[in-house]
Each structure stands twice: as structure tokens, then as C-alpha cells.
Design a protein around this motif. Sequence first.
Motif, mmCIF file in Angstrom:
data_model
loop_
_atom_site.group_PDB
_atom_site.id
_atom_site.type_symbol
_atom_site.label_atom_id
_atom_site.label_comp_id
_atom_site.label_asym_id
_atom_site.label_seq_id
_atom_site.Cartn_x
_atom_site.Cartn_y
_atom_site.Cartn_z
ATOM 1 N N SER A 56 0.928 -1.041 -0.025
ATOM 2 C CA SER A 56 -0.031 0.041 -0.064
ATOM 3 C C SER A 56 0.911 1.129 0.087
ATOM 4 C CB SER A 56 -0.906 -0.038 1.217
ATOM 5 O OG SER A 56 -1.744 1.375 1.273
ATOM 6 N N THR A 57 1.745 1.185 0.777
ATOM 7 C CA THR A 57 2.776 2.340 0.853
ATOM 8 C C THR A 57 3.750 2.543 -0.431
ATOM 9 O OG1 THR A 57 3.283 2.026 3.354
ATOM 10 C CG2 THR A 57 4.753 3.155 1.962
ATOM 11 N N SER A 58 4.045 1.646 -0.922
ATOM 12 C CA SER A 58 4.621 1.533 -2.068
ATOM 13 C C SER A 58 3.875 2.116 -3.422
ATOM 14 C CB SER A 58 5.248 0.140 -2.708
ATOM 15 O OG SER A 58 6.019 0.304 -4.012
ATOM 16 N N ASP A 59 2.470 1.551 -3.604
ATOM 17 C CA ASP A 59 1.526 2.103 -4.446
ATOM 18 C C ASP A 59 1.270 3.634 -4.308
ATOM 19 O OD1 ASP A 59 -0.478 1.687 -6.657
ATOM 20 O OD2 ASP A 59 -1.989 2.122 -5.179
ATOM 21 N N GLY A 60 1.094 4.008 -3.007
ATOM 22 C CA GLY A 60 0.624 5.277 -2.959
ATOM 23 C C GLY A 60 2.087 6.240 -3.034
ATOM 24 N N ALA A 114 -5.587 8.546 0.451
ATOM 25 C CA ALA A 114 -5.745 8.260 1.902
ATOM 26 C C ALA A 114 -5.550 6.835 2.393
ATOM 27 C CB ALA A 114 -7.237 8.523 2.275
ATOM 28 N N GLY A 115 -4.843 6.633 3.349
ATOM 29 C CA GLY A 115 -4.654 5.194 4.072
ATOM 30 C C GLY A 115 -3.652 4.753 3.075
ATOM 31 N N SER A 116 -2.570 5.440 2.626
ATOM 32 C CA SER A 116 -1.292 4.715 1.909
ATOM 33 C C SER A 116 -0.082 4.853 2.642
ATOM 34 C CB SER A 116 -1.256 5.378 0.619
ATOM 35 O OG SER A 116 -0.815 6.932 0.865
ATOM 36 N N GLY A 117 -0.034 5.487 3.841
ATOM 37 C CA GLY A 117 1.236 5.466 4.640
ATOM 38 C C GLY A 117 0.885 5.068 5.971
ATOM 39 N N ASP A 118 1.628 5.776 7.155
ATOM 40 C CA ASP A 118 1.457 5.118 8.304
ATOM 41 C C ASP A 118 1.191 6.384 9.229
ATOM 42 O OD1 ASP A 118 3.827 6.482 9.131
ATOM 43 O OD2 ASP A 118 5.040 4.798 8.245
ATOM 44 N N SER A 119 0.726 6.151 10.555
ATOM 45 C CA SER A 119 0.403 7.294 11.403
ATOM 46 C C SER A 119 1.382 7.990 12.038
ATOM 47 C CB SER A 119 -0.550 6.470 12.272
ATOM 48 O OG SER A 119 -0.187 5.850 13.303
ATOM 49 N N ARG A 166 12.593 28.730 -9.131
ATOM 50 C CA ARG A 166 12.664 27.477 -8.501
ATOM 51 C C ARG A 166 11.305 27.147 -7.684
ATOM 52 N NH1 ARG A 166 18.183 27.329 -5.254
ATOM 53 N NH2 ARG A 166 18.789 27.461 -7.260
ATOM 54 N N VAL A 167 10.878 25.919 -7.885
ATOM 55 C CA VAL A 167 9.462 25.469 -7.470
ATOM 56 C C VAL A 167 9.545 24.518 -6.719
ATOM 57 C CG1 VAL A 167 7.207 24.814 -8.127
ATOM 58 C CG2 VAL A 167 8.570 26.416 -9.566
ATOM 59 N N ALA A 168 9.074 24.273 -5.412
ATOM 60 C CA ALA A 168 8.850 23.115 -4.700
ATOM 61 C C ALA A 168 7.466 22.732 -4.502
ATOM 62 C CB ALA A 168 9.502 23.249 -3.490
ATOM 63 N N ILE A 169 7.008 21.466 -4.809
ATOM 64 C CA ILE A 169 5.695 21.062 -4.349
ATOM 65 C C ILE A 169 5.666 19.813 -3.546
ATOM 66 C CG2 ILE A 169 4.922 22.056 -6.496
ATOM 67 C CD1 ILE A 169 4.660 19.079 -7.511
ATOM 68 N N LEU A 170 4.636 19.844 -2.892
ATOM 69 C CA LEU A 170 4.532 18.644 -1.890
ATOM 70 C C LEU A 170 3.075 17.762 -2.308
ATOM 71 C CD1 LEU A 170 5.082 17.302 0.837
ATOM 72 C CD2 LEU A 170 3.287 18.561 2.059
ATOM 73 N N SER A 171 3.534 16.726 -2.902
ATOM 74 C CA SER A 171 2.408 15.874 -3.522
ATOM 75 C C SER A 171 1.897 14.715 -2.431
ATOM 76 C CB SER A 171 2.938 15.207 -4.879
ATOM 77 O OG SER A 171 4.058 14.370 -4.477
ATOM 78 N N SER A 172 0.648 14.340 -2.578
ATOM 79 C CA SER A 172 0.188 13.255 -1.795
ATOM 80 C C SER A 172 -0.548 12.058 -2.300
ATOM 81 C CB SER A 172 -0.670 14.157 -0.727
ATOM 82 O OG SER A 172 -1.866 14.378 -1.208
ATOM 83 N N ASN A 198 -1.428 9.554 8.100
ATOM 84 C CA ASN A 198 -1.727 8.042 7.348
ATOM 85 C C ASN A 198 -1.482 8.271 6.014
ATOM 86 O OD1 ASN A 198 -1.512 5.351 7.762
ATOM 87 N ND2 ASN A 198 -3.916 5.247 7.365
ATOM 88 N N ILE A 199 -0.936 9.273 5.312
ATOM 89 C CA ILE A 199 -0.869 9.498 3.967
ATOM 90 C C ILE A 199 0.492 9.700 3.626
ATOM 91 C CG2 ILE A 199 -1.444 11.003 1.888
ATOM 92 C CD1 ILE A 199 -4.214 11.440 3.276
ATOM 93 N N THR A 200 1.002 8.960 2.486
ATOM 94 C CA THR A 200 2.167 9.353 2.103
ATOM 95 C C THR A 200 2.584 10.337 1.087
ATOM 96 O OG1 THR A 200 2.439 6.719 1.791
ATOM 97 C CG2 THR A 200 4.184 7.846 0.651
#
Length: 311
Positions: free
Chosen positions: A42-46, A272-277, A263-269, A295-297
Amino acid sequence: MKYSIKKAAGFTLIELMITVLLSLMITFAISKILITSNQSASTSDGLSQAQETGRFVMSFLAGHIRKAGLDSIVDLSSPIIPPEIISLPFIDCDTYPSLKNYGGGAGDDACSNHTTGGAKAAEGATGSTPATAATFNGGDHLAVSWVSDKDSNRDCTGAGGYAKDDTILNVFWVQPPTLVDPTDSNSVGTSGSLWCQGFTFNNSTIATVNGNSSQSIANGIDAMHILYGEATGDLAGEDGVRNVTRYVTANNVNQWDHVYAVRVAILSSAPAGSGDSEESIYQLLDSELYTINDNITRQVFSATFVIRNYK
């Protein structure tokens, strides 16, 4: 004839208890392996989805940033494009205060602005309590200006209706997410998203064309921060060497016509439910820390783009 009769011996209570205990231990070990394997998948897919979204958005922004300031009569063989024939590449909120807190869309500000905000866990938060939606900052706005070289050019949303020599202003911003509390099964969150709106610009005010409205470009983008590469010394000579000497925030640019890179920085996600808490901490360029436990990667992408108003 005599027969010998022997009593059949069974398992003792202790032997049964040992057998059950060993069975439970083996079952627990197998279950643990399966759960860990499922979580890893799940984490890898996220992470894969977050990376795909991040790459797409970076490519999309690059295409628009690189043509900032371009004019249909520009001579690209010249090391420096004369300022009298070029629109400013970026429209900032200090120079054009009428575009700040714009009420018609563009995420309130229809100009390039700067914010250092990040995201903080709630006061007294435990390890499983997420940052609250109210403290999550979407980051900076980016307003890119360029001159249309033909009729029916399109803005960042794909909408048309622009005429040749219209100055098109594309404004990008991020609508931040509302976060999920992993300890509350009734908590419902939404992902962040990159938005854009196109306008015509006449060096003082903006206007929409044919009712063109703001559009979501990509879901899964939680924040965006921008630094501008400015030349502070003498402009380059005949060799056309770029002389970007510093990267600064929008409120610290001295001469916008001397900005040659972004210079651009973004935070992609991920979904839901693909990471840990566990608590995760991110920083985008000059931003404050994004401290998130939902709980999101997530993954940070950054890149520097050179604009084409300079040889």
C-alpha cells in the motif's frame, strides 16, 4: 490362549497446551508477515501515485513558466529582450496591489505572493493526531504573464478566446487539504489540489474572457512554494551568460524584469490510507515545517526552470 490388552495413551494436558501455543505463534507470525506485506504494498503504491502526480505537475508548470514574458515580436537572437517590447514575466502583489484579495477567483490573490506557512500538529497532539486543516498552508501564488502570438491561444485551464497580442495572465495556487484523523473512523478528509485561472491583463487590471473560470489542474498537491532567480548586477554582455545571483521570495525581488529563473517546490500526496500514522515532517524551500500525522504518503519535488525571455 491369553491376550495382552494395552491402554491407548493420548496427549497430556501440558502437551495440548504446548501444541496450541506453538500453533498460535506460527499463526501470529504468518499474519504479521501478511499484514506487513500488505502495508508495504500500500505504501509503495501510494508513493508511486504521489510521484506520478508530482512529475505531471512539475512538467505542467515548467511549460507555462518557460514562456513567461514572451512576446510575439521578440527577437530571440538578442541576448537581452528590450523591456519596451516585452510584458513583465511575473505579476507580483506589491506592484499590482489591486490584484491582491481579488474577489473573482484565483484563490483570492491574482498575483505572485509569498507565505512562509507550513502545517502544525494540534496543540497537545499525540503521535496519531494530525495537523488541523486550519493550520495547513497551501503556500505561494504564481502569476505568469505572456503575450499571445496568435488568435485563439489558450490559458492554463485550456480555455480559449484570447486574441493575438493579448497579454495572458495565468495564476497558479494550491487549495490545501483537509486532513483525516486516523483515530476517528468518522473523520473525512480531502486531498489538496493545484488550481489555475487565466485572465487578460492590461498592466493595471485583469478581466476574464468568455466567462472562463478557475479550474483544478491536479489533485494530490498539498502545497507549493516559489523562489525567483534575480540578476542583481549588470546585465549580461554579448556572450549572453545568465547572471542570476540570488533566489528570493516574491516580496524580496527588486526588479521583476531581471528575473530569469524560477525555483519551484511542491508537496504531492497519495490517496488516503497509503502511509502510516507516524509523524512526518517536510520543508519546501523557505517554508515553515509541515508536520503531519494523517496516514498519507507524501513526497517533496523541487526543480529550477529558466524562462525564455533571455538568450
